[in-house]
Design a protein around this motif. Structure first.
Motif, PDB file in Angstrom:
ATOM      1  N   PRO A  24      45.390 106.057  31.691  1.00 54.35           N
ATOM      2  CA  PRO A  24      45.934 105.690  32.798  1.00 54.35           C
ATOM      3  C   PRO A  24      47.119 104.995  33.374  1.00 54.35           C
ATOM      4  N   ILE A  25      48.332 106.456  32.919  1.00 61.11           N
ATOM      5  CA  ILE A  25      49.518 106.010  33.158  1.00 61.11           C
ATOM      6  C   ILE A  25      49.109 106.702  34.740  1.00 61.11           C
ATOM      7  N   THR A  26      47.924 107.713  35.006  1.00 59.43           N
ATOM      8  CA  THR A  26      48.095 108.370  36.343  1.00 59.43           C
ATOM      9  C   THR A  26      47.658 107.500  36.978  1.00 59.43           C
ATOM     10  N   TRP A  27      47.183 106.576  36.772  1.00 63.87           N
ATOM     11  CA  TRP A  27      46.157 105.794  37.727  1.00 63.87           C
ATOM     12  C   TRP A  27      46.940 105.070  39.162  1.00 63.87           C
ATOM     13  N   PHE A  28      48.865 104.697  38.235  1.00 69.23           N
ATOM     14  CA  PHE A  28      49.273 104.209  39.300  1.00 69.23           C
ATOM     15  C   PHE A  28      49.435 104.747  41.040  1.00 69.23           C
ATOM     16  N   ALA A  29      49.653 106.406  40.893  1.00 66.08           N
ATOM     17  CA  ALA A  29      49.608 106.784  42.238  1.00 66.08           C
ATOM     18  C   ALA A  29      48.966 106.694  43.431  1.00 66.08           C
ATOM     19  N   PRO A  30      47.018 107.089  43.030  1.00 66.18           N
ATOM     20  CA  PRO A  30      45.644 106.300  43.991  1.00 66.18           C
ATOM     21  C   PRO A  30      45.926 104.794  44.334  1.00 66.18           C
ATOM     22  N   MET A  31      46.017 103.944  43.019  1.00 68.48           N
ATOM     23  CA  MET A  31      46.654 102.550  43.282  1.00 68.48           C
ATOM     24  C   MET A  31      47.512 102.768  44.344  1.00 68.48           C
ATOM     25  N   TRP A  32      48.612 102.875  44.199  1.00 66.08           N
ATOM     26  CA  TRP A  32      49.594 103.108  45.040  1.00 66.08           C
ATOM     27  C   TRP A  32      49.434 102.872  46.493  1.00 66.08           C
ATOM     28  N   ALA A  33      48.783 104.053  46.865  1.00 60.91           N
ATOM     29  CA  ALA A  33      48.634 105.383  48.202  1.00 60.91           C
ATOM     30  C   ALA A  33      47.262 103.518  48.269  1.00 60.91           C
ATOM     31  N   PHE A  34      46.164 103.101  47.610  1.00 58.06           N
ATOM     32  CA  PHE A  34      45.559 102.169  48.444  1.00 58.06           C
ATOM     33  C   PHE A  34      46.339 101.289  48.832  1.00 58.06           C
ATOM     34  N   ALA A  35      47.157 100.805  48.081  1.00 54.87           N
ATOM     35  CA  ALA A  35      47.630  99.386  48.314  1.00 54.87           C
ATOM     36  C   ALA A  35      48.401  99.679  49.803  1.00 54.87           C
ATOM     37  N   CYS A  36      49.028 101.206  49.764  1.00 56.35           N
ATOM     38  CA  CYS A  36      49.684 101.308  51.439  1.00 56.35           C
ATOM     39  C   CYS A  36      48.466 101.725  52.628  1.00 56.35           C
ATOM     40  N   GLY A  37      47.487 102.294  52.708  1.00 54.75           N
ATOM     41  CA  GLY A  37      46.802 101.538  53.165  1.00 54.75           C
ATOM     42  C   GLY A  37      46.655 100.433  53.430  1.00 54.75           C
ATOM     43  N   VAL A  38      45.793  99.931  52.413  1.00 57.86           N
ATOM     44  CA  VAL A  38      46.064  97.810  53.108  1.00 57.86           C
ATOM     45  C   VAL A  38      46.521  97.866  53.640  1.00 57.86           C
ATOM     46  N   VAL A  39      48.113  97.340  53.209  1.00 53.90           N
ATOM     47  CA  VAL A  39      49.034  96.921  53.886  1.00 53.90           C
ATOM     48  C   VAL A  39      49.436  97.918  55.409  1.00 53.90           C
ATOM     49  N   SER A  40      49.248  99.052  55.777  1.00 55.00           N
ATOM     50  CA  SER A  40      49.249  99.869  57.042  1.00 55.00           C
ATOM     51  C   SER A  40      48.202  99.315  57.471  1.00 55.00           C
ATOM     52  N   SER A  41      47.106  98.782  56.902  1.00 54.46           N
ATOM     53  CA  SER A  41      45.887  98.792  58.298  1.00 54.46           C
ATOM     54  C   SER A  41      46.008  97.680  58.981  1.00 54.46           C
ATOM     55  N   GLY A  42      47.197  96.413  58.933  1.00 50.70           N
ATOM     56  CA  GLY A  42      47.835  95.548  59.992  1.00 50.70           C
ATOM     57  C   GLY A  42      46.218  94.148  59.487  1.00 50.70           C
ATOM     58  N   VAL A  43      45.634  94.302  58.598  1.00 54.13           N
ATOM     59  CA  VAL A  43      44.546  94.070  58.806  1.00 54.13           C
ATOM     60  C   VAL A  43      44.968  92.638  57.395  1.00 54.13           C
ATOM     61  N   ALA A  44      44.907  91.202  57.904  1.00 52.33           N
ATOM     62  CA  ALA A  44      45.106  90.235  56.593  1.00 52.33           C
ATOM     63  C   ALA A  44      44.125  90.734  55.791  1.00 52.33           C
ATOM     64  N   VAL A  45      44.920  90.251  54.048  1.00 51.40           N
ATOM     65  CA  VAL A  45      44.035  90.610  53.447  1.00 51.40           C
ATOM     66  C   VAL A  45      43.126  88.885  52.794  1.00 51.40           C
ATOM     67  N   GLY A  46      43.503  87.707  53.284  1.00 50.93           N
ATOM     68  CA  GLY A  46      42.750  86.592  53.673  1.00 50.93           C
ATOM     69  C   GLY A  46      41.681  86.976  52.230  1.00 50.93           C
ATOM     70  N   GLY A  47      40.846  85.992  52.610  1.00 56.63           N
ATOM     71  CA  GLY A  47      39.853  86.200  51.783  1.00 56.63           C
ATOM     72  C   GLY A  47      39.268  87.679  50.872  1.00 56.63           C
ATOM     73  N   ARG A  48      39.712  88.267  51.505  1.00 58.60           N
ATOM     74  CA  ARG A  48      39.644  89.843  51.345  1.00 58.60           C
ATOM     75  C   ARG A  48      39.971  90.322  49.605  1.00 58.60           C
ATOM     76  N   TRP A  49      40.304  90.198  48.662  1.00 61.66           N
ATOM     77  CA  TRP A  49      40.780  90.021  48.058  1.00 61.66           C
ATOM     78  C   TRP A  49      39.625  90.644  46.878  1.00 61.66           C
ATOM     79  N   PRO A  50      38.388  90.766  47.007  1.00 66.22           N
ATOM     80  CA  PRO A  50      37.259  90.782  45.965  1.00 66.22           C
ATOM     81  C   PRO A  50      37.333  92.195  46.720  1.00 66.22           C
ATOM     82  N   VAL A  51      37.650  92.563  47.833  1.00 66.88           N
ATOM     83  CA  VAL A  51      36.893  94.431  48.266  1.00 66.88           C
ATOM     84  C   VAL A  51      38.184  94.807  47.946  1.00 66.88           C
ATOM     85  N   VAL A  52      39.354  93.668  48.318  1.00 65.15           N
ATOM     86  CA  VAL A  52      40.707  94.749  47.531  1.00 65.15           C
ATOM     87  C   VAL A  52      40.624  95.103  45.905  1.00 65.15           C
TER      88      VAL A  52
END
Length: 300
Positions: A24-52
């Motif tokens: 599990p300690i190795t999961w942080f890096a790709p999860m963080w990068a995924f979150a950066c991708g979500v942020v960089s998209s510029g799309v509001a999360v809104g009701g898309r939390w299940p997908v995120v």
């Protein structure tokens, strides 16, 4: 005369050993990068939390965990030298359970990815393929530090970043998103080199040509620092060109902090590789988020 009763060989691994196999300690890096991708998209999360949340699950506990299980299975002979306490060489994951877990997690990852759209599914297929050829013969990319570290950097940073942006936009991400994902993937190549310092002896004895084995600890350390720093310089220049001077300045400041830590690391690469991984890498990933926020802010 009394005889000592020998413990029975394990038939089924304990849950704790399975969790350790998936690292599990190795999961942080790709999860963080995924979150950066979500942020960089510029799309509001809104009701898309299940997908995120499904994407975060895919990036860390599924795809990354698959790569860890596959790596431990195909590295079991190396780990018997470097890390004999690991679940497979220690016998806590018996028989072919390690391989079975890697295959099962691959199928589970593909099933989840198929629910998140074609771009995400395609990225997951590519990432899982890299995870297997990194560890498994005949290609076994990890036998050469140049190729192996490139595959890891892409899987840990670039692909999750791409996936996060793609899942939000349901389309191919913007070119600026792709550029930042590529730059931080390249920087992660240097981070992967840091991980190889702990296993130099076992790698040398088993024919794995990691960069510390090929170049020696001192040269490999200098190369790792250069490879981590250069893409961040390029990211600073890109952010400034896109009209985000404050974000560029913050990434530059974080890079300067890494430079100070790098000098201490270079004084004793073998002894301080793990220390730098826990300090300088933190500044690296904060720079990733800063760059992602610049794009979210709608740079020109």
């Amino acid at each position: 005369m009394t005889t000592e009763r020998l413990p029975k060989p394990l038939a089924v691994p304990a849950p704790r050993a399975l969790l350790e196999l998936l690292k599990p300690i190795t999961w942080f890096a790709p999860m963080w990068a995924f979150a950066c991708g979500v942020v960089s998209s510029g799309v509001a999360v809104g009701g898309r939390w299940p997908v995120v949340l499904a994407g975060i699950l895919l990036a860390g506990p599924l795809v990354c965990a698959t790569s860890q299980a596959a790596n431990d299975w195909f590295d079991r002979h190396v780990d018997a030298i470097n890390e004999p306490h690991r679940p497979i060489p220690s016998g806590r994951i018996p028989g072919r359970w390690g391989l079975a877990v890697a295959v099962a997690w691959t199928l589970l990852s593909l099933a989840v990815a198929s629910l998140l759209g074609p771009w995400v599914f395609g990225a997951a297929v590519f990432g899982l393929a890299l995870a297997w050829i990194y560890s498994a013969p005949p290609l076994r990319l990890k036998r050469n530090g140049w190729w192996g570290n490139a595959a890891c950097g892409l899987c840990y940073e670039g692909l999750p970043w791409f996936t996060g942006a793609a899942v939000m936009g349901a389309a191919l991400p913007d070119g600026r998103v792709l550029l930042l994902a590529a730059l931080y993937s390249l920087g992660a190549h240097g981070i992967m080199t840091l991980n190889d310092f702990k296993s130099i002896e076992g790698d040398r004895r088993t024919g794995i040509r990691s960069l510390p084995v090929q170049l020696g600890p001192d040269r490999a350390a200098r190369l790792a620092c250069l490879v981590m720093a250069a893409p961040q310089v390029a990211a600073v220049a890109a952010l400034a060109a896109w009209g985000a001077p404050w974000h560029a300045a913050l990434v530059a400041a974080l890079l300067a902090g890494q430079g100070t830590l790098m000098r201490r690391f270079l004084a004793d690469p073998h002894g301080r590789a793990a220390w730098y991984n826990g300090t300088g890498t933190l500044l690296f990933v904060l720079g990733m988020l800063t760059a992602a926020l610049a794009l979210r802010g709608g740079v020109a």
